[in-house]
Design an enzyme around this catalytic site. Structure first.
Site, PDB file in Angstrom:
ATOM      1  N   ARG A  26       0.940  -1.466  -0.056  1.00 60.98           N
ATOM      2  CA  ARG A  26      -0.071  -0.056  -0.534  1.00 60.98           C
ATOM      3  C   ARG A  26       0.778   0.910  -0.040  1.00 60.98           C
ATOM      4  O   ARG A  26       0.503   2.662   0.305  1.00 60.98           O
ATOM      5  CB  ARG A  26      -1.270  -0.171   1.479  1.00 60.98           C
ATOM      6  CG  ARG A  26      -1.942  -0.629   1.268  1.00 60.98           C
ATOM      7  CD  ARG A  26      -3.144  -0.840   2.369  1.00 60.98           C
ATOM      8  NE  ARG A  26      -2.822  -0.786   3.585  1.00 60.98           N
ATOM      9  CZ  ARG A  26      -3.405   0.083   4.098  1.00 60.98           C
ATOM     10  NH1 ARG A  26      -4.711   0.292   4.572  1.00 60.98           N
ATOM     11  NH2 ARG A  26      -2.720  -0.323   5.718  1.00 60.98           N
ATOM     12  N   GLU A 112       2.338  12.673   7.194  1.00 57.33           N
ATOM     13  CA  GLU A 112       3.409  13.048   7.464  1.00 57.33           C
ATOM     14  C   GLU A 112       3.476  13.956   6.164  1.00 57.33           C
ATOM     15  O   GLU A 112       3.806  14.871   5.654  1.00 57.33           O
ATOM     16  CB  GLU A 112       4.437  12.558   7.922  1.00 57.33           C
ATOM     17  CG  GLU A 112       3.881  12.360   9.732  1.00 57.33           C
ATOM     18  CD  GLU A 112       5.156  11.370  10.563  1.00 57.33           C
ATOM     19  OE1 GLU A 112       5.621  12.053  11.643  1.00 57.33           O
ATOM     20  OE2 GLU A 112       5.168  10.277   9.411  1.00 57.33           O
ATOM     21  N   GLU A 132      -0.194   5.815  15.553  1.00 50.46           N
ATOM     22  CA  GLU A 132       0.343   5.314  15.668  1.00 50.46           C
ATOM     23  C   GLU A 132       0.293   4.482  17.534  1.00 50.46           C
ATOM     24  O   GLU A 132       1.065   3.460  17.721  1.00 50.46           O
ATOM     25  CB  GLU A 132       1.450   5.831  16.180  1.00 50.46           C
ATOM     26  CG  GLU A 132       2.818   6.427  14.191  1.00 50.46           C
ATOM     27  CD  GLU A 132       1.988   7.077  13.648  1.00 50.46           C
ATOM     28  OE1 GLU A 132       2.725   7.354  12.758  1.00 50.46           O
ATOM     29  OE2 GLU A 132       0.270   7.591  13.859  1.00 50.46           O
TER      30      GLU A 132
END
Length: 256
Positions: A26, A112, A132
């Site tokens: 991905r 990010e 995360e």
């Protein structure tokens, strides 16, 4: 058109399209892919004025490749994080406008990366997430600054604590993307916007990229003085003269 196995690079006039190509992962960000982005933005072709960044096989970027992460000790993880920061900063401040054409996973490091770009377009399949906390780790690619500036600390903290996912329309409302489009339409709009941006004066684009985000972090007086300096440099350039002449002659400007 040039390409590597992991980052395809297609150049059409002033527009370069970079396609992250790890479909089996991905498009998760591994060191090799990060290095390929680093190489491009370190020395972009001279004729390129705008960059489109996108993914393949239904996903933009699903974040850090955790199979590489587990192999690092604390010291090397810190160095790796700082290298991410360096590359993200290069993307944000290279002087080239960068458009993200997004779909599928825009997760963790993928978000990010997207937050370092200047125009973000999302299709209905887009999922924005910072998972995360669910992995027992913390962001390390610049999210606390890049995503935090967009969402604010309060909303980013909730997003990380809960693993919350946002779709394209929610992302539009929050500022994670600037455009929410139909399925298969992100790249088409990115190309249209890239063509428009490429017609701007190169110096004006450079000033917008370099100055605006920095000025917003300055005290008011220093920010306004910096704005005046940018205005003085740009408004006395050859392109400014051409822009005024074109306006008076009722034609499109032809910038350097």
């Amino acid at each position: 058109m040039t390409q590597t196995d992991i980052l395809k690079i297609a150049i059409d006039g002033p527009v370069a399209t970079l396609t992250m190509n790890r479909p089996e992962k991905r498009n998760a960000m591994c060191d090799e892919l990060l290095d390929a982005l680093d190489r491009f933005f370190s020395a972009p072709p001279e004729a390129v004025r705008v960059v489109i960044l996108t993914g393949t096989a239904g996903h933009f970027c699903s974040g850090l490749d955790l199979s590489e992460h587990v192999a690092r000790d604390a010291e090397n993880t810190m160095y790796h994080s700082r290298n991410w920061h360096r590359v993200m900063e290069m993307i944000q401040f290279s002087g080239l406008p960068v458009i993200s054409a997004m779909f599928g996973a825009v997760i963790g490091g993928g978000l990010e990366l997207a937050s370092a770009t200047h125009v973000r377009i999302a299709e209905p399949s887009t999922i924005f997430q910072l998972p995360e906390g669910m992995r027992g780790i913390f962001v390390g690619g610049g999210a606390t600054i890049g995503v935090g500036r967009i969402l604010g600390a309060d909303r980013m903290r909730e997003m990380m604590l809960t693993g919350r996912k946002y779709n394209a329309d929610e992302g539009l409302a929050l500022g994670l993307c600037h455009y929410s489009v139909g399925e298969g339409e992100a790249l088409e709009l990115a190309q249209k916007l890239a063509g428009r941006i490429a017609k701007n004066a190169k110096l004006s684009n450079y000033m917008m990229i370099q100055a605006i985000s920095r000025i917003t972090e300055m005290p008011r007086a220093e920010g306004l003085f910096t704005e005046s300096l940018c205005a003085a440099v740009s408004q006395t350039s050859a392109d400014a003269e051409e822009g005024l002449r074109a306006f008076l002659e009722k034609r499109a400007p032809v910038f350097r």
